[in-house]
Design an enzyme around this catalytic site. Structure first.
Site, mmCIF file in Angstrom:
data_model
loop_
_atom_site.group_PDB
_atom_site.id
_atom_site.type_symbol
_atom_site.label_atom_id
_atom_site.label_comp_id
_atom_site.label_asym_id
_atom_site.label_seq_id
_atom_site.Cartn_x
_atom_site.Cartn_y
_atom_site.Cartn_z
ATOM 1 N N LYS A 73 -117.161 -13.004 -67.274
ATOM 2 C CA LYS A 73 -117.025 -14.465 -67.378
ATOM 3 C C LYS A 73 -116.297 -15.103 -66.191
ATOM 4 O O LYS A 73 -116.631 -16.206 -65.786
ATOM 5 C CB LYS A 73 -116.317 -14.840 -68.682
ATOM 6 N N ASP A 110 -117.678 -21.754 -74.935
ATOM 7 C CA ASP A 110 -116.780 -21.071 -75.882
ATOM 8 C C ASP A 110 -115.762 -22.058 -76.451
ATOM 9 O O ASP A 110 -115.427 -22.001 -77.641
ATOM 10 C CB ASP A 110 -116.001 -19.945 -75.189
#
Ligand code: ATR
Length: 287
Positions: A73, A110
């Site tokens: 990420k 997220d």
């Protein structure tokens, strides 16, 4: 139409290492089918040393975008041409979109996915986040942006929590007991409970997180998901807390990513059913 070239297949996917039993392909494939889009969504197990060249090759292979999971990420954010303010502030991207002009844009779904899964505003809530990795960064940022009254971060390695807290402008808790006792919401972002994982040297999970023997707050969230209720969710259940599991966060972040790529509202319930699965649930996995 006769004579015209076949349209090239539009693809989406999830990139991670190891990818394990990611539920994203099943969840997104069900969603694409429900939307009537003839696109595919594939699992892309890619080791760190091949991340950059793989991502660079994807748009030329028909990819419109990808989800990014552990451990890529942070690098995904760094290799994008453009980043949303949320992804830049969090320091990680879980979604990349490839434009027809050849640009790669990084987004972090997220954080809003976590807030949607929570199902209530964190405004005025006293919140404790356990852990200081990538998942913690997104959760802390989301809670802060969502107007939480207090956000305190605790981590096994105190230095990491102190650094995260000072970077994102929240509190660092040296030990969970004091802050958990006064909290309205606790979020576990550590990998404790992942695949039945306990603490170091077999320490029970709740002891490893410093919450053993404490009463749970009104709301307990565990970003870890798996077949069985996690130790942290069991802790909340015993105390009558409202529970939010990592699968709901997975569904919500996935729905937001799908909306970015397709421009269509995502069929959240279809995704939820596909992610939870009617059959034998896959091994636990971190979102
Ligand atoms: P992610 O990006 O998914 O959040 P990560 O950066 O590897 O993953 O972070 C994992 C988190 O779980 C960290 O907060 C880690 O604590 P440390 O920073 O001290 O390593 C936490 N963690 C992992 N195993 C743990 C254990 N046995 N006890 C307590 N915390 C643990």
């Amino acid at each position: 139409m006769p004579g015209s070239p076949a349209p090239s297949a539009t693809r989406l996917g999830v990139i991670g290492w190891p990818l394990g039993h990611s539920r994203s392909p099943a969840m997104h494939t069900a969603a694409l089918r429900a939307l009537g889009l003839p696109w595919s969504y594939l699992g892309l197990p890619v080791p760190p040393e091949l991340l950059e060249e793989t991502v660079a090759a994807l748009p030329g292979s028909g990819y419109r975008g990808i989800n990014v999971t552990v451990p890529h990420k942070e690098r995904a954010l760094a290799l994008a041409d453009l980043a949303s303010p949320a992804a830049a502030a969090i320091g990680a991207a879980n979604t990349l979109s490839f434009s027809s002009e050849g640009e790669t844009r990084a987004e972090n779904t997220d954080a809003p996915g976590f807030l949607q899964a929570l199902g209530q505003t964190p405004e005025d809530l006293r919140c404790v986040v356990l852990g200081a990795g990538g998942a913690a960064r997104a959760v802390v940022w989301a809670l802060r942006e969502g107007g939480a009254r207090e956000v305190a971060v605790w981590n096994r390695t105190a230095q990491r929590a102190a650094a995260l807290a000072s970077e994102l402008g929240v509190e660092h808790a040296e030990w969970p007991s004091a802050v958990v006792a006064a909290a309205d919401l606790v979020v576990n972002t550590t990998s404790v409970g992942f695949g039945g994982r306990s603490g170091e040297e077999g320490q029970p999970p709740l002891a490893a997180l410093g919450i053993e023997g404490l009463d749970p707050p009104a709301v307990v969230v565990d970003m870890v998901y798996g077949a069985a209720p996690t130790p942290v969710l069991e802790w909340g259940r015993r105390g009558g807390s409202v529970l939010v599991d990592g699968l709901e966060v997975l569904v919500r972040q996935g729905a937001l990513s799908l909306q970015l790529w397709t421009g269509h509202e995502a069929p959240v319930e279809v995704m939820r059913v596909a992610a939870r699965g009617p059959d034998e649930p896959p091994a636990p996995h971190l979102g």
